[in-house]
Design a protein around this motif. Structure first.
Motif, PDB file in Angstrom:
ATOM      1  N   THR A  17       0.960  -1.263   0.106  1.00 35.63           N
ATOM      2  CA  THR A  17       0.062  -0.027   0.013  1.00 35.63           C
ATOM      3  C   THR A  17       0.816   1.301   0.114  1.00 35.63           C
ATOM      4  O   THR A  17       1.852   1.311   0.856  1.00 35.63           O
ATOM      5  CB  THR A  17      -0.968   0.129   1.326  1.00 35.63           C
ATOM      6  N   HIS A  77       2.379   6.840  12.143  1.00 40.85           N
ATOM      7  CA  HIS A  77       3.619   7.364  11.618  1.00 40.85           C
ATOM      8  C   HIS A  77       4.688   6.562  11.660  1.00 40.85           C
ATOM      9  O   HIS A  77       4.997   6.056  12.653  1.00 40.85           O
ATOM     10  CB  HIS A  77       4.015   8.694  12.112  1.00 40.85           C
ATOM     11  N   SER A 102       4.826   0.553   5.818  1.00 45.41           N
ATOM     12  CA  SER A 102       5.394   0.990   7.032  1.00 45.41           C
ATOM     13  C   SER A 102       6.793   1.190   7.024  1.00 45.41           C
ATOM     14  O   SER A 102       7.729   1.245   7.913  1.00 45.41           O
ATOM     15  CB  SER A 102       4.800   0.177   8.247  1.00 45.41           C
ATOM     16  N   TYR A 149      -1.213  16.387   5.257  1.00 44.71           N
ATOM     17  CA  TYR A 149      -1.440  15.534   6.276  1.00 44.71           C
ATOM     18  C   TYR A 149      -3.057  15.697   6.418  1.00 44.71           C
ATOM     19  O   TYR A 149      -3.678  14.644   6.734  1.00 44.71           O
ATOM     20  CB  TYR A 149      -0.878  15.928   7.808  1.00 44.71           C
ATOM     21  N   LEU A 205       4.163   7.627   1.725  1.00 46.48           N
ATOM     22  CA  LEU A 205       4.353   6.659   2.419  1.00 46.48           C
ATOM     23  C   LEU A 205       4.317   5.507   1.616  1.00 46.48           C
ATOM     24  O   LEU A 205       3.537   5.226   0.579  1.00 46.48           O
ATOM     25  CB  LEU A 205       2.815   6.386   3.445  1.00 46.48           C
ATOM     26  N   LEU A 232      -0.618   9.839  13.739  1.00 47.73           N
ATOM     27  CA  LEU A 232      -0.281  10.884  12.964  1.00 47.73           C
ATOM     28  C   LEU A 232      -1.049  12.032  13.387  1.00 47.73           C
ATOM     29  O   LEU A 232      -0.666  13.098  13.774  1.00 47.73           O
ATOM     30  CB  LEU A 232      -0.582  10.672  11.577  1.00 47.73           C
ATOM     31  N   LEU A 278      -4.437  13.082   3.834  1.00 45.63           N
ATOM     32  CA  LEU A 278      -3.882  11.693   4.231  1.00 45.63           C
ATOM     33  C   LEU A 278      -4.773  11.251   5.610  1.00 45.63           C
ATOM     34  O   LEU A 278      -5.439  10.003   5.676  1.00 45.63           O
ATOM     35  CB  LEU A 278      -2.404  11.755   4.727  1.00 45.63           C
ATOM     36  N   LEU A 279      -5.199  12.118   6.648  1.00 50.71           N
ATOM     37  CA  LEU A 279      -5.831  11.578   7.670  1.00 50.71           C
ATOM     38  C   LEU A 279      -7.168  11.369   7.364  1.00 50.71           C
ATOM     39  O   LEU A 279      -7.962  10.418   7.809  1.00 50.71           O
ATOM     40  CB  LEU A 279      -5.521  12.710   8.844  1.00 50.71           C
ATOM     41  N   TYR A 314       0.992   5.816  -0.509  1.00 49.42           N
ATOM     42  CA  TYR A 314       0.362   7.003  -0.523  1.00 49.42           C
ATOM     43  C   TYR A 314       0.815   7.986  -1.200  1.00 49.42           C
ATOM     44  O   TYR A 314       2.242   7.966  -1.108  1.00 49.42           O
ATOM     45  CB  TYR A 314      -0.136   7.280   1.159  1.00 49.42           C
ATOM     46  N   ARG A 352      -4.548   6.714  -2.140  1.00 53.67           N
ATOM     47  CA  ARG A 352      -3.893   5.384  -1.709  1.00 53.67           C
ATOM     48  C   ARG A 352      -4.114   4.493  -2.820  1.00 53.67           C
ATOM     49  O   ARG A 352      -5.073   4.035  -3.505  1.00 53.67           O
ATOM     50  CB  ARG A 352      -4.629   4.900  -0.387  1.00 53.67           C
ATOM     51  N   LEU A 373      -3.828   6.475  11.253  1.00 55.18           N
ATOM     52  CA  LEU A 373      -2.582   6.187  10.821  1.00 55.18           C
ATOM     53  C   LEU A 373      -1.616   6.235  11.732  1.00 55.18           C
ATOM     54  O   LEU A 373      -1.528   7.550  12.421  1.00 55.18           O
ATOM     55  CB  LEU A 373      -2.159   6.980   9.571  1.00 55.18           C
ATOM     56  N   VAL A 387      -7.155   7.692   6.060  1.00 55.43           N
ATOM     57  CA  VAL A 387      -6.708   6.863   6.936  1.00 55.43           C
ATOM     58  C   VAL A 387      -6.434   7.447   8.351  1.00 55.43           C
ATOM     59  O   VAL A 387      -5.355   7.775   8.697  1.00 55.43           O
ATOM     60  CB  VAL A 387      -5.304   6.172   6.558  1.00 55.43           C
TER      61      VAL A 387
END
Length: 167
Positions: A3, A137, A103, A125, A100, A144, A128-129, A5, A58, A135, A132
């Motif tokens: 995955t 970090h 991980s 961010y 990203l 995050l 992104l948030l 981002y 994503r 998330l 997800v």
């Protein structure tokens, strides 16, 4: 499959440029989420630049992080007129940043994952948030959302539809 981002932005014909880029990306990858898109002032430049439209997607990929960033994402940027060697904050039809990759934590001369601007750029961010919210970090090991302290209520949000990518 991994995955990944990808932050996507534009300040030259941004709505059309991003819609076309999303279609290009969808031909190459399985896109599993698309955030809302946010208008914001250009960062790190002189006055007079157009606002940027930014969001995050994503996607699922079998490519390694280097090939995803430097072969596929860079190729799509070049299709939209990216000139290597220009200033990183120049106006552009398309900017694609791998922010990203699973991980993974990578710190080399060519790549930093997670992307360092995740923590400092609201236009990275916030979307992104949005896709997800829980998330963690990868480098900090914390949520995050707990690492962010800025107020983002003034950001203007747009939604691009999943199938047509039109507003």
């Amino acid at each position: 499959m991994k995955t990944a981002y990808v932050a996507i932005g534009s300040n030259i014909d941004p709505f059309d440029s991003i819609a076309m880029a999303l279609r290009d990306l969808e031909e190459k990858f399985k896109i599993t989420a698309v955030s809302g898109f946010y208008l914001n002032q250009a960062v790190g430049t002189s006055e007079g630049q157009h606002e940027f439209l930014n969001g995050v997607i994503r996607l699922e990929t079998s490519l390694d992080a280097y090939d995803l960033k430097y072969k596929v994402l860079r190729e799509i940027e070049q299709k939209f007129g990216r000139q290597d060697g220009g200033h990183k904050h120049d106006e552009r039809k398309l900017d694609l940043d791998l922010i990203l990759y699973g991980s993974s934590v990578v710190e080399t001369e060519l790549m930093h994952l997670p992307h360092p601007e995740i923590l400092t750029r609201d236009f990275v961010y916030v979307p992104l948030l949005e896709i997800v919210p829980g998330l963690v970090h990868p480098k900090a090991g914390s949520l995050l959302s707990e690492l962010i302290t800025a107020d983002t209520r003034t950001m203007k949000r747009y939604r691009l539809g999943k199938t047509s990518y039109k507003i």
